[in-house]
Design an enzyme around this catalytic site. Structure first.
Site, PDB file in Angstrom:
ATOM      1  N   GLY A 205       0.391   3.432  10.540  1.00  0.00           N
ATOM      2  CA  GLY A 205      -0.473   2.352  10.051  1.00  0.00           C
ATOM      3  C   GLY A 205       0.297   1.060   9.934  1.00  0.00           C
ATOM      4  O   GLY A 205       1.412   0.941  10.433  1.00  0.00           O
ATOM      5  N   ASN A 206      -0.313   0.085   9.304  1.00  0.00           N
ATOM      6  CA  ASN A 206       0.365  -1.190   9.083  1.00  0.00           C
ATOM      7  C   ASN A 206       0.073  -1.652   7.661  1.00  0.00           C
ATOM      8  O   ASN A 206      -0.704  -1.025   6.948  1.00  0.00           O
ATOM      9  CB  ASN A 206      -0.073  -2.212  10.128  1.00  0.00           C
ATOM     10  CG  ASN A 206      -1.558  -2.488  10.049  1.00  0.00           C
ATOM     11  OD1 ASN A 206      -2.035  -3.075   9.092  1.00  0.00           O
ATOM     12  ND2 ASN A 206      -2.304  -2.020  11.048  1.00  0.00           N
ATOM     13  N   ARG A 207       0.693  -2.755   7.272  1.00  0.00           N
ATOM     14  CA  ARG A 207       0.647  -3.144   5.864  1.00  0.00           C
ATOM     15  C   ARG A 207      -0.495  -4.092   5.520  1.00  0.00           C
ATOM     16  O   ARG A 207      -0.518  -4.656   4.421  1.00  0.00           O
ATOM     17  CB  ARG A 207       1.985  -3.754   5.472  1.00  0.00           C
ATOM     18  CG  ARG A 207       3.099  -2.706   5.450  1.00  0.00           C
ATOM     19  CD  ARG A 207       4.449  -3.344   5.196  1.00  0.00           C
ATOM     20  NE  ARG A 207       4.415  -4.252   4.086  1.00  0.00           N
ATOM     21  CZ  ARG A 207       5.111  -5.406   4.023  1.00  0.00           C
ATOM     22  NH1 ARG A 207       5.894  -5.731   5.006  1.00  0.00           N
ATOM     23  NH2 ARG A 207       5.012  -6.186   2.975  1.00  0.00           N
TER      24      ARG A 207
END
Ligand code: CTP
Length: 399
Positions: A205-207
């Site tokens: 995922g990403n932030r």
């Protein structure tokens, strides 16, 4: 909005009155002059000293106090905005009928300011035909109704009737003062970050928290747009007043956007999209014993949703992308943006800097907005909601 407003907060007698303290506090922190008008019932739920300390002004309750200053009309006449939170079923009924048997009723009747109410009551009361009719009446007179949300109520019950959170009440209230320059426009906003499953318990995922996209959705709704928010793993609560479709992966996001875009006038891709997904998803947890010291993941490219939207856009449809870049040099970052918008083919691209401590899950942001020619059409730094408004200013003009 930097102008200091005279805001009347009407607090009525429901258990959610304790959350009115949060509404008052946010308005004061935003620099506004807040005057609380509480009903007698409200003061059974939250104390006058609390309301006075937080609002930094005397709290008014009694119709027969301050008669020499004609207070029963003076407060309403001076108001730029009236927010009633919580608004009980009883208060809503009184407002719909135009009753003025207490100070709040008089204040509202004597005012020409926009009125925003945040209903709070049990589901049965909210769904009662009397309340339904009263709400319809108030809406038809231009009153803004924020919420209610769905959730745990005071007792063991849950359902529609819960007062929405103070942040949403305040943003909707301030929005009520805004011009409706996007009235009737259908706007799709994506927010958050997509996740690609590796196995049932892990993902890549990403932030991205979704804050910027949610701020855009709220600001667009405040300006009269018909908004669909597509949220990918939002870390901020989705606004109760906006239609939200939740998705997890890039492919799910692609499907949801494609469907919503069919009817949309504007599509804003604020979501951070995973460019790659695992070629295969393990159906049970990946185990160290079977992997040994190294684990290699085979990833395949996801479709570029923004480029696809730009390719297939209808005449007049506006497609907006975001580009989060780690480049430190400002000019080089804009250059990266120019190359990216040329590649994607969107109408606009908002370039912002991200880093270990920048851009994600923060309240502020700093963006440069490019058009198709790569020209800078807007630059803004500030809260994510102020940036949302600056973006929408450009889109409202672009139409
Ligand atoms: N985007 C998209 N589909 C993808 C990747 C990105 O729709 N598969 C959208 C994002 O929502 C954003 C814009 O494209 O609006 C730019 O995203 P970004 O991640 O900055 O661009 P990339 O295409 O990943 O380019 P690069 O790898 O060069 O950073």
């Amino acid at each position: 909005m930097t102008e200091r407003l005279n805001v009347v907060v009407g607090v009525t007698g429901g258990i959610a009155a304790y959350k009115a303290v949060g509404v008052i506090r946010l308005l004061v922190l935003a620099g506004h002059d807040v005057h609380v008008v509480a009903t007698d019932a409200a003061l059974r739920f939250v104390g006058r000293p609390t309301l006075e300390a937080i609002s930094r002004n005397p709290v008014h309750t009694d119709l027969y106090e301050g008669v020499a200053q004609v207070r029963h009309v003076a407060i309403g006449q001076a108001a730029d905005l009236i927010v009633v939170a919580p608004a009980t079923a009883n208060t809503i009924a009184k407002l719909a009928t135009g009753l003025a048997d207490d100070l709040l009723g008089n204040t509202i009747l004597a005012s020409r300011a926009p009125v925003v109410i945040a209903p709070a009551m049990h589901t049965e009361m909210w769904q009662n035909p009397a309340t339904v009719a009263n709400i319809a009446t108030l809406r038809s007179r231009g009153v803004t109704v924020v919420g209610p949300g769905v959730g745990q109520l005071t007792g063991a019950d849950s359902g529609p009737g819960r007062m929405v959170e103070p942040e949403e009440i305040v943003s909707s209230a301030l929005a009520a003062l805004r011009t409706k320059d996007l009235l009737g426009k259908r706007i799709v906003v994506t927010a958050g970050g997509t996740r690609e499953a590796l196995d049932p318990v892990r993902y890549i995922g990403n932030r991205s928290s979704g804050k910027q996209g949610v701020a855009i959705a709220l600001a667009a709704a405040a300006r009269g747009a018909d908004v669909t928010l597509i949220g990918a793993n939002l870390e901020v609560s989705a606004p109760a007043s906006i239609h939200v479709k939740h998705v997890v992966s890039t492919l799910e996001l692609a499907d949801a956007v494609a469907l919503a875009a069919e009817e949309a006038d504007i599509v804003i891709m604020a979501a951070a999209v995973a460019d790659y997904r695992p070629e295969s998803v393990a159906q049970s947890k990946i185990k160290k014993e079977t992997q040994g010291d190294r684990l290699t993941l085979e990833l395949v490219k996801n479709p570029d949703i923004l480029a696809g939207l730009a390719d297939t856009r209808r005449a007049g449809q506006i497609i907006v992308g975001f580009a989060a870049e780690t480049e430190r040099d400002a000019d080089a970052m804009i250059e990266i943006g120019r190359v990216k918008i040329a590649r994607k083919g969107s109408d606009y691209l908002l370039v912002n800097r991200v880093g270990w401590n920048e851009g994600f899950a923060t309240d502020g942001n700093s963006v440069v907005m490019l058009d198709r020619l790569g020209d800078i059409v807007m630059e803004a730094s500030g809260s994510k909601s102020s940036i949302a408004d600056r973006l929408l200013d450009v889109l409202a003009r672009a139409r």
